[in-house]
Scaffold this motif. Structure first.
Motif: not given
Ligand SMILES: Cc1ncc(C[n+]2csc(CCOP(=O)(O)OP(=O)(O)O)c2C)c(N)n1
Length: 368
Positions: A88-89, A200
């Motif tokens: 992931y990103y 978070w």
């Molecule tokens: C399906 C979807 N829902 C919502 C989003 C908006 N969004 C982007 S990042 C994120 C949070 C992701 O959190 P987590 O998986 O805990 O990874 P972190 O960024 O904390 O490392 C959200 C809700 C998205 N990109 N894709």
């Protein structure tokens, strides 16, 4: 012996840099320094690249500050260029540690002509064909089903590769997560699911994300082992991930690892100012005090092999030069040509796109 489903995260080194378990042979002071150097490289890369946002040279950045031990330990536990990755990103430190060139990563962030994606992906959404790193998707948890598919293919083809699939705590609430994890277990696919639990998901804390006590215990219901590791302890991460990778490679089926860590910085530039509104400064300070790099500095000090201020400054300088050179080289390659947007989509271009391309070409030629 590394066991799944522990009550507490598995640790090797305490916050104070004291050894809690015997160190396996490979952890010479030189090797521990190498681990430190990998983490420092990731930390400094973030520090040097975030300013590109304010300079208008990129438009998105998701820093990994605080999570380096999880990412470096994981990368080193697997076989670079052999195993497959659905990341992931926030995982650029994994790519860096696998050996993906800094220029390739920086070019993607800047969307320059030197970018292997030709500037067509969202910034900070990497891929690396030579390292079997699939292109990252912004859509949370969408990487889980294809990771399972990759692992099913590995099993079908009888390779000794494994697939690693990473995600944040927020991703575990998505339907795709369930579908991918469930199918992996049912098909006994060689995939390691790694939850980088940084507590978070933008402004949603983990307690509002799931009523489950931990993430890794969910693995039990799917029918696979779930491991729990201190994600700020690079030695514990490397040990646990190596153990799990070996198990999966030997045909034991999929497994899940939850690495408990913390996102010290903002989620991305999107919440860089708002971040202070949804969590307390005390919480951030508490986790900053558990910094993975400082833990290794303290360990090396306790082992009688401290990293001197000069040595650290030299390492920081080297990475700084490496990042600066990559930025310059990426910038010098120029911006990708406009007509790239019409390429690599259709084998035979449909008439409406041909018409649009001709229109843009005429416009570009008139502007030239
Ligand atoms: C399906 C979807 N829902 C919502 C989003 C908006 N969004 C982007 S990042 C994120 C949070 C992701 O959190 P987590 O998986 O805990 O990874 P972190 O960024 O904390 O490392 C959200 C809700 C998205 N990109 N894709």
């Amino acid at each position: 012996m590394i066991q799944p489903f522990t009550q507490r995260p598995i640790q090797w080194v305490s916050d104070q840099g004291e050894l809690l378990q015997d160190l396996p042979e490979r952890y010479t002071p030189e090797f521990i320094r190498e681990l430190y150097r990998h983490m420092l490289r990731a930390r400094e890369m973030d520090r040097k690249l975030i300013p590109l946002l304010r300079q208008g040279r990129t438009s998105f950045y998701a820093q990994a500050h605080g999570m380096e031990a999880t990412q470096v330990g994981l990368a080193l536990a697997c076989r670079s260029g052999h195993d497959w990755w659905w990341l992931y990103y926030r995982d650029h430190p994994i790519m860096l540690t696998l050996g993906v060139p800094m220029l390739q990563i920086v070019s993607q962030i800047m969307g320059t002509a030197s970018d292997s994606c030709k500037g067509r992906q969202m910034p900070h959404h990497f891929c690396a064909k030579e390292y079997n790193v699939a292109s990252i998707s912004s859509s949370i948890a969408s990487q889980i089903p294809p990771a399972t598919g990759t692992a099913m293919a590995q099993k079908y083809l009888g390779t000794d590769e494994i697939t690693v699939c990473t995600f944040g705590d927020g991703a575990t609430s998505e339907g795709d997560w369930h579908a991918g994890v469930n199918m992996a277990a049912v098909s006994h696919a060689p995939v390691m699911f790694v939850c980088e639990n940084n507590q978070w998901a933008i402004s949603t804390g983990v307690a509002d994300q799931t009523a489950s006590e931990t993430i890794h215990i969910k693995a039990r219901a799917y029918g696979m082992p779930g491991y729990y590791v201190d994600g700020n302890d690079v030695i514990a991460v490397l040990e646990v991930m190596s153990h799990v990778a070996d198990q999966i490679r030997s045909g034991e089926g999929p497994a899940m690892v939850e690495a408990l860590t913390y996102r010290v910085g903002s989620h991305s530039n999107a919440d860089a100012d708002a971040e202070k509104n949804y969590r307390t400064r005390e919480e951030v300070a508490e986790w900053t005090a558990r910094d993975p790099l400082e833990r290794i500095e303290k360990l090396l000090q306790n082992m009688g092999h401290p990293i001197s201020e000069e040595e650290k400054a030299a390492m920081v300088g080297e990475v700084g030069d490496e990042v600066a050179a990559a930025i310059d080289e990426a910038a010098a390659s120029g911006t990708p040509d406009w007509d790239l947007m019409f390429q690599d989509v259709y084998a035979v271009q449909p008439p409406h796109l041909a018409e649009q391309e001709a229109y843009v070409r005429a416009e570009q030629e008139a502007l030239a």
